[in-house]
Motif scaffolding. Structure first.
Motif, mmCIF file in Angstrom:
data_model
loop_
_atom_site.group_PDB
_atom_site.id
_atom_site.type_symbol
_atom_site.label_atom_id
_atom_site.label_comp_id
_atom_site.label_asym_id
_atom_site.label_seq_id
_atom_site.Cartn_x
_atom_site.Cartn_y
_atom_site.Cartn_z
ATOM 1 N N THR A 44 -8.967 1.926 -4.846
ATOM 2 C CA THR A 44 -8.113 2.965 -5.407
ATOM 3 C C THR A 44 -8.791 3.503 -6.656
ATOM 4 O O THR A 44 -9.170 2.739 -7.538
ATOM 5 N N ASN A 50 -4.978 8.231 2.592
ATOM 6 C CA ASN A 50 -5.224 7.865 1.204
ATOM 7 C C ASN A 50 -3.910 7.972 0.433
ATOM 8 O O ASN A 50 -3.214 8.974 0.519
ATOM 9 N N ASN A 51 -3.587 6.908 -0.329
ATOM 10 C CA ASN A 51 -2.309 6.878 -1.042
ATOM 11 C C ASN A 51 -2.360 7.493 -2.430
ATOM 12 O O ASN A 51 -1.345 7.537 -3.126
ATOM 13 N N GLU A 52 -3.530 7.937 -2.877
ATOM 14 C CA GLU A 52 -3.650 8.518 -4.213
ATOM 15 C C GLU A 52 -3.156 9.964 -4.220
ATOM 16 O O GLU A 52 -3.804 10.851 -3.683
ATOM 17 N N ASN A 71 -12.526 0.059 0.235
ATOM 18 C CA ASN A 71 -11.599 1.181 0.096
ATOM 19 C C ASN A 71 -10.848 1.066 -1.227
ATOM 20 O O ASN A 71 -9.635 0.838 -1.250
ATOM 21 N N CYS A 104 -12.721 13.134 0.041
ATOM 22 C CA CYS A 104 -11.725 12.861 -0.994
ATOM 23 C C CYS A 104 -11.191 14.193 -1.494
ATOM 24 O O CYS A 104 -11.803 15.243 -1.266
ATOM 25 N N TRP A 114 -1.616 14.724 -1.007
ATOM 26 C CA TRP A 114 -2.180 13.482 -0.495
ATOM 27 C C TRP A 114 -3.117 13.809 0.673
ATOM 28 O O TRP A 114 -2.821 14.689 1.483
ATOM 29 N N ASN A 117 0.819 -1.216 0.000
ATOM 30 C CA ASN A 117 0.000 0.000 0.000
ATOM 31 C C ASN A 117 0.853 1.268 0.000
ATOM 32 O O ASN A 117 0.500 2.266 0.620
#
Length: 398
Positions: free
Chosen positions: A384, A226-228, A382, A273, A238, A155
């Protein structure tokens, strides 16, 4: 067609076709060999990028298991145009040109960064353009054993930075930025909680084809939510709890931007988000108070402005065939969030509520994007999700 082409030299043809969006050029490549040759050339790509806006084409979604180290291999491309017409179209073969099945890590200006699916004896990183089906493969530099890979790297937060500067001409280079979460212990090493927590950064440049560690650090209080990562105007962002972690890629300095409204203002934990619209970072909140979208006026200042808001009662009243007892469900939050904002780009919000919906906040329109069955869903807790724009951004495969 040959007679028509006889009167159109390649310069005129390039000038005409360069004004066509990338998605339409896919079918125009099939008109004849000459058109295919012109559209496939790098000189045409540079011209087209200077004259045509890179616009949202769709959203790429990939689910992930939260309870094991194996990856879900299905990647779904959900096209915006089909959603706008009230239909749905999901393409699950968009990355079939790559040599193996992959997991998405980042997306920027039409390029997508992926990694090998785990478990893998020898994982790689791929940066590709789904439009041109070009790709480059990078070695995986961080792990020395399979166990370390599956437990520590699955992740990871790895973001992609691509700059298109029409005035200077397009340069086909990219950068990758990896965020690490480290604990620096004080005098008492036995208690990890007493140590200070930091983000550190590693960078890869396609120009020098090597990774290096940045000297920059950023103090934090927990891991990334959140890793996006989202790249806007030279800065990566991020989501980090009720803050946004930002990193200036060129100057290599980072800071934390507070959320526009603290969590304490809500009765129930809101769903959040981040996204982009008109070149600005957007902060989307779904709570008992409704759907709110905030825009960051300046990424170097903590100044947010509210650009959109609509109550849950209004949403349910305008689209009763999609939503019933919306506020009650949001407040109860049984088995996870009832309304989950997944991605936001150019005024379009992709959100999950039983099925997936596209909410056009600019034009006040709602359409079902697709059903969970369309995605062959395995775990939607969750996922991506990245906004994606088909573009002619070239990759140097040499």
């Amino acid at each position: 067609m040959k007679k028509v082409n006889a009167f159109i030299n390649s310069d005129v043809l390039t000038e005409i076709l360069s004004r066509v969006p990338a998605k339409e050029l896919l079918s125009l490549k099939l008109v004849c060999k000459e058109w295919h040759c012109v559209i496939s050339s790098r000189s045409f790509a540079k011209t087209q990028l200077r004259t045509t806006e890179v616009v949202l084409t769709g959203f790429i979604l990939q689910e992930k298991f939260m309870w094991c180290n194996e990856d879900i291999k299905i990647v779904s491309y959900i096209f915006v145009e089909e959603m706008a017409r009230g239909g749905s179209k999901v393409n699950q073969t968009v990355f079939d040109f790559l040599p193996e099945e992959v997991v998405m890590l980042a997306s920027c200006k039409g390029l997508v960064c992926c990694r090998s699916c785990f478990p893998s004896e020898r994982p790689f990183i791929y940066v590709c353009n789904p439009w041109s089906r070009e790709w480059v493969k990078l070695e995986w530099p961080w792990a020395t054993s399979q166990n370390e890979i599956t437990n520590g790297q699955r992740n990871m937060a790895l973001a992609l930075a691509v700059d298109i500067e029409p005035s200077k001409g397009f340069v086909d280079t990219f950068k990758l930025v990896r965020v690490n979460h480290v604990a620096v212990q004080g005098d008492n090493d036995e208690d990890e909680e007493e140590g200070e927590l930091y983000f550190t950064f590693e960078l890869y440049s396609s120009e020098i084809r090597a990774w290096r560690k940045s000297n920059e650090t950023c103090q934090c209080y927990s891991k990334l939510v959140n890793n996006e990562g989202i790249y806007i105007g030279g800065v990566l962002h991020w989501l980090h709890g009720d803050q946004v972690l930002t990193f200036d890629v060129e100057n290599e300095f980072s800071w934390l931007v507070p959320a526009p409204i603290p969590v304490s203002e809500f009765m129930a934990v809101p769903e959040v988000c981040i996204g982009e619209s008109e070149g600005r970072l957007q902060y989307v909140v779904v709570s008992e108070q409704g759907v709110h979208v905030w825009g960051l006026e300046d990424c170097y200042e903590d100044k947010w402005i509210l650009v959109y808001c609509k109550s849950l009662e209004e949403i349910e009243g305008e689209w009763p065939r999609f939503f019933i007892n919306l506020k009650v469900h949001v407040m109860e939050r049984v088995n996870g969030p009832w309304v989950n904002p997944l991605a936001f780009k150019d005024g379009l919000l992709l959100m999950k509520c039983v099925n997936l919906y596209l909410f056009d906040v600019k034009n006040n329109k709602m359409a079902q994007a697709c059903s969970i069955l369309d995605l062959k869903s395995q775990c939607m807790l969750n996922p991506t999700v990245f906004a994606h724009s088909l573009s002619l951004v070239p990759l140097s495969t040499a």
